[in-house]
Scaffold this motif. Structure first.
Motif, PDB file in Angstrom:
ATOM      1  N   THR A 152     -35.394  22.365  -2.158  1.00 30.09           N
ATOM      2  CA  THR A 152     -34.365  23.240  -2.730  1.00 30.09           C
ATOM      3  C   THR A 152     -32.971  22.793  -2.306  1.00 30.09           C
ATOM      4  O   THR A 152     -32.000  22.968  -3.058  1.00 30.09           O
ATOM      5  N   ASP A 153     -32.852  22.185  -1.122  1.00 33.11           N
ATOM      6  CA  ASP A 153     -31.556  21.652  -0.708  1.00 33.11           C
ATOM      7  C   ASP A 153     -31.119  20.526  -1.630  1.00 33.11           C
ATOM      8  O   ASP A 153     -29.960  20.476  -2.061  1.00 33.11           O
ATOM      9  N   VAL A 154     -32.020  19.611  -1.948  1.00 29.76           N
ATOM     10  CA  VAL A 154     -31.680  18.523  -2.874  1.00 29.76           C
ATOM     11  C   VAL A 154     -31.325  19.090  -4.244  1.00 29.76           C
ATOM     12  O   VAL A 154     -30.363  18.635  -4.890  1.00 29.76           O
ATOM     13  N   ALA A 155     -32.072  20.085  -4.697  1.00 33.91           N
ATOM     14  CA  ALA A 155     -31.771  20.698  -5.994  1.00 33.91           C
ATOM     15  C   ALA A 155     -30.369  21.306  -6.002  1.00 33.91           C
ATOM     16  O   ALA A 155     -29.582  21.082  -6.937  1.00 33.91           O
ATOM     17  N   HIS A 156     -30.023  22.066  -4.981  1.00 33.95           N
ATOM     18  CA  HIS A 156     -28.684  22.663  -4.912  1.00 33.95           C
ATOM     19  C   HIS A 156     -27.610  21.585  -4.863  1.00 33.95           C
ATOM     20  O   HIS A 156     -26.564  21.695  -5.509  1.00 33.95           O
ATOM     21  N   TRP A 157     -27.855  20.558  -4.097  1.00 40.21           N
ATOM     22  CA  TRP A 157     -26.897  19.452  -3.950  1.00 40.21           C
ATOM     23  C   TRP A 157     -26.655  18.772  -5.286  1.00 40.21           C
ATOM     24  O   TRP A 157     -25.509  18.632  -5.736  1.00 40.21           O
ATOM     25  N   TYR A 158     -27.714  18.352  -5.943  1.00 42.20           N
ATOM     26  CA  TYR A 158     -27.583  17.616  -7.199  1.00 42.20           C
ATOM     27  C   TYR A 158     -26.983  18.485  -8.304  1.00 42.20           C
ATOM     28  O   TYR A 158     -26.245  17.996  -9.153  1.00 42.20           O
ATOM     29  N   MET A 159     -27.316  19.783  -8.285  1.00 47.96           N
ATOM     30  CA  MET A 159     -26.902  20.686  -9.361  1.00 47.96           C
ATOM     31  C   MET A 159     -25.608  21.431  -9.054  1.00 47.96           C
ATOM     32  O   MET A 159     -25.166  22.254  -9.866  1.00 47.96           O
ATOM     33  N   ASN A 160     -25.017  21.161  -7.892  1.00 43.37           N
ATOM     34  CA  ASN A 160     -23.836  21.922  -7.463  1.00 43.37           C
ATOM     35  C   ASN A 160     -24.100  23.425  -7.541  1.00 43.37           C
ATOM     36  O   ASN A 160     -23.254  24.206  -7.983  1.00 43.37           O
ATOM     37  N   ALA A 161     -25.285  23.813  -7.125  1.00 42.26           N
ATOM     38  CA  ALA A 161     -25.696  25.217  -7.191  1.00 42.26           C
ATOM     39  C   ALA A 161     -25.575  25.860  -5.817  1.00 42.26           C
ATOM     40  O   ALA A 161     -25.587  25.168  -4.782  1.00 42.26           O
ATOM     41  N   ARG A 162     -25.506  27.162  -5.787  1.00 43.16           N
ATOM     42  CA  ARG A 162     -25.316  27.885  -4.530  1.00 43.16           C
ATOM     43  C   ARG A 162     -26.438  28.873  -4.260  1.00 43.16           C
ATOM     44  O   ARG A 162     -27.006  28.903  -3.178  1.00 43.16           O
ATOM     45  N   GLU A 163     -26.767  29.720  -5.246  1.00 37.28           N
ATOM     46  CA  GLU A 163     -27.735  30.783  -4.992  1.00 37.28           C
ATOM     47  C   GLU A 163     -28.474  31.144  -6.274  1.00 37.28           C
ATOM     48  O   GLU A 163     -27.904  31.103  -7.359  1.00 37.28           O
TER      49      GLU A 163
ATOM     50  N   VAL B  93     -24.292  19.193   6.629  1.00 36.53           N
ATOM     51  CA  VAL B  93     -25.021  20.424   6.275  1.00 36.53           C
ATOM     52  C   VAL B  93     -24.612  21.500   7.269  1.00 36.53           C
ATOM     53  O   VAL B  93     -25.253  21.702   8.302  1.00 36.53           O
ATOM     54  N   ASN B  94     -23.526  22.184   6.955  1.00 36.06           N
ATOM     55  CA  ASN B  94     -23.035  23.213   7.858  1.00 36.06           C
ATOM     56  C   ASN B  94     -23.879  24.488   7.744  1.00 36.06           C
ATOM     57  O   ASN B  94     -24.849  24.556   6.994  1.00 36.06           O
ATOM     58  N   ILE B  95     -23.500  25.510   8.474  1.00 36.95           N
ATOM     59  CA  ILE B  95     -24.304  26.732   8.540  1.00 36.95           C
ATOM     60  C   ILE B  95     -24.432  27.399   7.173  1.00 36.95           C
ATOM     61  O   ILE B  95     -25.491  27.941   6.831  1.00 36.95           O
ATOM     62  N   ASP B  96     -23.381  27.358   6.360  1.00 38.76           N
ATOM     63  CA  ASP B  96     -23.442  27.999   5.043  1.00 38.76           C
ATOM     64  C   ASP B  96     -24.338  27.229   4.089  1.00 38.76           C
ATOM     65  O   ASP B  96     -25.154  27.819   3.362  1.00 38.76           O
ATOM     66  N   THR B  97     -24.203  25.901   4.073  1.00 38.91           N
ATOM     67  CA  THR B  97     -25.092  25.091   3.236  1.00 38.91           C
ATOM     68  C   THR B  97     -26.536  25.277   3.667  1.00 38.91           C
ATOM     69  O   THR B  97     -27.441  25.397   2.837  1.00 38.91           O
ATOM     70  N   GLY B  98     -26.768  25.297   4.977  1.00 42.37           N
ATOM     71  CA  GLY B  98     -28.120  25.527   5.480  1.00 42.37           C
ATOM     72  C   GLY B  98     -28.680  26.873   5.060  1.00 42.37           C
ATOM     73  O   GLY B  98     -29.866  26.982   4.725  1.00 42.37           O
ATOM     74  N   PHE B  99     -27.828  27.897   5.048  1.00 35.02           N
ATOM     75  CA  PHE B  99     -28.286  29.225   4.620  1.00 35.02           C
ATOM     76  C   PHE B  99     -28.676  29.215   3.145  1.00 35.02           C
ATOM     77  O   PHE B  99     -29.769  29.672   2.781  1.00 35.02           O
ATOM     78  N   TYR B 100     -27.802  28.714   2.294  1.00 30.05           N
ATOM     79  CA  TYR B 100     -28.080  28.773   0.862  1.00 30.05           C
ATOM     80  C   TYR B 100     -29.204  27.829   0.442  1.00 30.05           C
ATOM     81  O   TYR B 100     -29.900  28.103  -0.546  1.00 30.05           O
ATOM     82  N   SER B 101     -29.413  26.746   1.182  1.00 31.96           N
ATOM     83  CA  SER B 101     -30.539  25.876   0.875  1.00 31.96           C
ATOM     84  C   SER B 101     -31.858  26.513   1.284  1.00 31.96           C
ATOM     85  O   SER B 101     -32.901  26.251   0.676  1.00 31.96           O
TER      86      SER B 101
END
Length: 409
Positions: free
Chosen positions: A241-252, A376-384
């Motif tokens: 899901t982290d890769v998906a959010h990264w590639y898609m510029n998605a958050r939640e 991968v800061n705390i916010d990116t880690g949370f949303y991933s």
């Protein structure tokens, strides 16, 4: 025996709230908390860098902490202290940063208390096994201005970075479906309670979780249990899901629904089912996860699959491939211009994680010095981690969850 509540009360209140000064010659003094297989490996990566000093190794199992303290001490020509209780590590003035490689249910309390004690942290993924605790982690890290890197090291992997650019540059068109695939499960028969092995602090292992009698499977395969983790969905799924959010510029995600079945074992209500399917809805695409797939003799099907209007792309740790969609023009919609041609690519190579692991740790160490946010800061880690945390809830309670920006309900 200590109560569950007592584990959640910070003992760092008396510790200095400001970060201890970096040691002489700009060296970073760190401690390992959780010295099992992953902790000893990532701890070894830390000690590969010449500007790092290992001062303590903490684990609730005495043979593990003693062995790893001796092993890494010999490597670094130092004598790190072997410690049972992580709070003794946070009390030390000679610790700048901690590596947290414990079971997932301990990530939250440890990151929060490390932040309060003025320590930076490299914390393994997933962020936590609880959405509510994850929000508290974010607040603590930001309040105390800590540097926290989450161990989603695929962000520091060359071919993952190259394929992120391909997707974001529109190589395969507008992506409407992301598939997350990981074959396998951790679900196993639990067994009968026995006495904990000599040297294991079982009460401290459980920490903020509900108190349970000791069975070896709870220690050896803790990722299978709701008390401590969320099966392959929370473990490997968070990488996907982290890769998906990264590639898609998605958050939640907007919502999450899921199904699980004890298809190959008798029902084990303390553990996730062995067969799972999860679906998330995002504003512009759908994402799915499964842990049961038919393998291909030609290419490892695990990883992320991005389905676009003019092509598709797959990426995992042993390769990547992308091809044009023969029906690309139709998928793009009536009247769309022809899809630009591109040559199909299929690249396979042996799994070699060392360079990305070292790059991810190096990024953290540099940010400890610069006080910048890591990859991968705390916010990116949370949303991933959020999609997989919602998926675990959806499977466990057999309902659809929606996200309102603060909580799932």
């Amino acid at each position: 025996m200590q109560s569950r509540r007592s584990f959640l009360v910070s003992t760092a209140a008396t510790a200095a709230l400001s970060r201890s000064a970096i040691g002489a010659n700009d060296r970073i003094r760190f401690a390992i908390i959780g010295a099992g297989t992953r902790g000893s490996y990532v701890g070894g990566v830390f000690t590969d860098f010449p500007d790092v000093d290992l001062v303590a190794v903490c684990d609730v199992f005495k043979p593990t902490r003693d062995q790893q303290a001796a092993k890494l001490g010999e490597k670094t020509k130092t004598n790190p202290e072997a410690v049972n209780d992580y709070r003794r590590v946070l009390d030390r003035n000679d610790v700048d940063a901690v590596l947290i490689t414990t079971p997932d249910h301990w990530h939250g309390p440890m990151v929060i208390e490390a932040s309060q004690a003025g320590k930076d942290a490299y914390c393994e993924k997933p962020l936590t096994n609880s959405i509510e605790v994850g929000q508290k982690m974010r607040a603590a890290v930001r309040e105390h201005k800590r540097v926290v890197q989450i161990g989603l090291q695929q962000r520091s992997w060359d071919h993952f970075q190259a394929n992120a650019k391909r997707v974001q540059d529109g190589l395969i068109g507008n992506v409407y479906h992301v598939e997350c695939v990981y074959q396998g499960n951790y679900t196993r028969p639990t067994g009968d309670p026995v006495d904990p092995p000599a040297g294991l602090d079982w009460d401290l292992f459980q920490g903020p979780a509900e108190r349970r009698p000791y069975v070896p499977m709870r220690q050896r395969s803790w990722r299978a249990f709701y008390d401590y983790s969320g099966g392959t969905l929370l473990d490997w799924g968070t990488h996907l899901t982290d890769v998906a959010h990264w590639y898609m510029n998605a958050r939640e995600p907007v919502s999450c629904s899921a199904s699980g079945q004890y298809a190959r074992v008798a029902p084990l209500p303390e553990q996730l089912p062995d067969t799972m399917a999860v679906t998330w809805k995002y504003p512009k695409f759908v994402m799915t996860y499964t842990n049961c797939v038919r393998q291909s003799p030609d290419f490892d099907v695990q990883g992320n699959h991005f389905l676009g209007t003019i092509g598709w792309l797959q990426v995992n740790r042993t390769g990547y491939r992308f091809r044009a969609n023969p029906a690309g023009r139709a998928a793009a919609g009536r009247g769309a211009p022809p899809a630009p041609p591109f040559e199909p690519v299929s690249q396979s190579f042996p799994y070699v994680g060392g360079p990305s692991d070292h790059a991810h740790v190096r990024n953290f160490l540099d940010c400890v010095k610069s006080r910048q946010d890591p990859v991968v800061n705390i916010d990116t880690g949370f949303y991933s981690s959020l999609p997989t945390l919602m998926g675990v809830l959806a499977i466990r309670y057999n309902r659809t969850y929606t996200w309102n920006g603060q909580s799932a309900g």
